[in-house]
Write an enzyme that holds these catalytic residues in place. Sequence first.
Site, PDB file in Angstrom:
ATOM      1  N   SER A 179       0.846  -1.190   0.000  1.00 29.81           N
ATOM      2  CA  SER A 179       0.000   0.000   0.000  1.00 29.81           C
ATOM      3  C   SER A 179       0.890   1.251   0.000  1.00 29.81           C
ATOM      4  O   SER A 179       1.698   1.418  -0.908  1.00 29.81           O
ATOM      5  CB  SER A 179      -0.961  -0.041   1.186  1.00 29.81           C
ATOM      6  OG  SER A 179      -2.015   0.875   1.022  1.00 29.81           O
ATOM      7  N   GLU A 307      -9.514  -5.563  -3.843  1.00 28.90           N
ATOM      8  CA  GLU A 307      -8.814  -4.543  -3.075  1.00 28.90           C
ATOM      9  C   GLU A 307      -9.760  -3.639  -2.286  1.00 28.90           C
ATOM     10  O   GLU A 307      -9.550  -3.365  -1.104  1.00 28.90           O
ATOM     11  CB  GLU A 307      -7.950  -3.688  -4.018  1.00 28.90           C
ATOM     12  CG  GLU A 307      -6.725  -4.393  -4.583  1.00 28.90           C
ATOM     13  CD  GLU A 307      -5.550  -4.386  -3.630  1.00 28.90           C
ATOM     14  OE1 GLU A 307      -5.691  -3.884  -2.497  1.00 28.90           O
ATOM     15  OE2 GLU A 307      -4.484  -4.895  -4.018  1.00 28.90           O
ATOM     16  N   HIS A 403      -7.835  -5.854   0.396  1.00 24.13           N
ATOM     17  CA  HIS A 403      -6.616  -5.085   0.642  1.00 24.13           C
ATOM     18  C   HIS A 403      -6.023  -5.491   1.989  1.00 24.13           C
ATOM     19  O   HIS A 403      -6.737  -5.641   2.982  1.00 24.13           O
ATOM     20  CB  HIS A 403      -6.959  -3.596   0.645  1.00 24.13           C
ATOM     21  CG  HIS A 403      -5.788  -2.681   0.690  1.00 24.13           C
ATOM     22  ND1 HIS A 403      -4.927  -2.508  -0.363  1.00 24.13           N
ATOM     23  CD2 HIS A 403      -5.322  -1.863   1.690  1.00 24.13           C
ATOM     24  CE1 HIS A 403      -3.996  -1.631  -0.045  1.00 24.13           C
ATOM     25  NE2 HIS A 403      -4.213  -1.227   1.201  1.00 24.13           N
TER      26      HIS A 403
END
Length: 495
Positions: A179, A307, A403
């Site tokens: 990320s 995600e 995610h």
Amino acid sequence: MSEQPGARTAEGLVEGRRQENHAVFRGIPYAQPPVGPLRFQAPAPVEGWAGTKRTAEFGPVVPQAGPTAESSVGNDWLTLNVSTPALGTAGLPVLVWIHGGAYIAGASSDPMYDPASLTSAGLVVVSINYRVAAEGFALVEGAPANRGLLDQIAALEWVRRNIAAFGGDPDQVTVAGQSAGAGSIAALLTMKRTHGLFRRAIVHSVPGTLCTRVLAEEVTAALASRVGAAPDIEALSGIDPLRLAGELTALGVDLPGHRKRWGRLSQIGVAVCPVLDGVVLTETPWTALAGGRTGGIELLVGHTRDEFRLFSVMMGRLGTFTEDEARTALDLFAPAPDGADAYRAAYPQANPEELIELVYSDALFRMPSLRLAQANQAAGGTSFLFELQLTAQASGGVLGACHSLDVPLAFGTLDSPTGRHLFGDRPTPVVSVVSRELQRAWVRFAATGDPGWPAHRPGRRLTRVLDIESKTLPYPEEASRQIWERHDPAPFDLA
């Protein structure tokens, strides 16, 4: 004589502690505390010390923003940690972990990042704290931009100077991040200062979040007005860091009200990110690589299938998105000029919820990751790609392959609080199998530059799909790939 492990750095002796079969050092300063006259400045070289510094505890974290922000006492924010299976001149491969957290939160002390499994597999693992939120990424007049990235460079320079004393090979450094950590690494690829500081990179869920200077200036002005200060270094240095972080959190909540002026930035809940300031960052990683202004490297790139699901669940919005919201998301985030129509044509059966998840997943993480792999290959590097399709088993599987699901798998920290939140108290054997495969890929890649599956190249586009039965297949998100084929992530700008 101390029975605890010790090492001699260029700055002085450090003493860590023994943990199972390896040595752990925590809270080693790599730059001076960025407070007082050093606040909002580039990281200043750490001063040496006499005697032995005990480094058994994590350093404090910078004041953070957002709903998951950590807090701690102390202002020695620029520290790092080393976990090693062998002190001295062992010449082991090194992995430097740069945590995520949307550029506004996160800390190396998160139990999800426990390096024990990776160290046991033969890696020297370094994890770092760096400035986030306003301290690290607000564009402050009179101060260098992207201070969080400058901190990361200072940490990598420390690794270059000192890692041999901890058993690491300074010529075998792999940077890894997920990320915001992955986005940071993508930015580092464009900088001349980082040449020679690392050889390989592992990036999971690369975000496409970068700001133009003019937008970042407006955001800082809005933040400064909330605390009754001018948006410059003199005025903001007088504002307590905790107060400034709290106001950045509040500004993030208020972002939708700025949609007409701030466009896409207003929809992501985070007000600051790396800035194309023309000095530290001059262009996006995608254009720098594609244009040949930076060379390719050995790169392992991955993203998850779902995600955006994590964020829709965290916001309490799963199952409630409307057609109007889908239209807004497509208009703002699908590539212009005809991306919205292309999504509806490519996914004709998708309802508003599915369209929102698709376009946000693609625009924010999946396509930036894919496009970085492609650009790196075009620049002469070697790119290896994976997609995680394994569903998080907790909460009835509602999170899908969301995610951050890949992080406890890669670190083998399924028993951490985040790991238990995603996989439950008793992960299935399949989860453990996927975790071991991803860990092995990391270790093998850090040591050899090959994770164990073929490189991603034009034409075949081979991708390792991690699931109940992992397979190497053509890139699985083909419809989205075609929509974004000629579109690199563009920086956020004024609408």
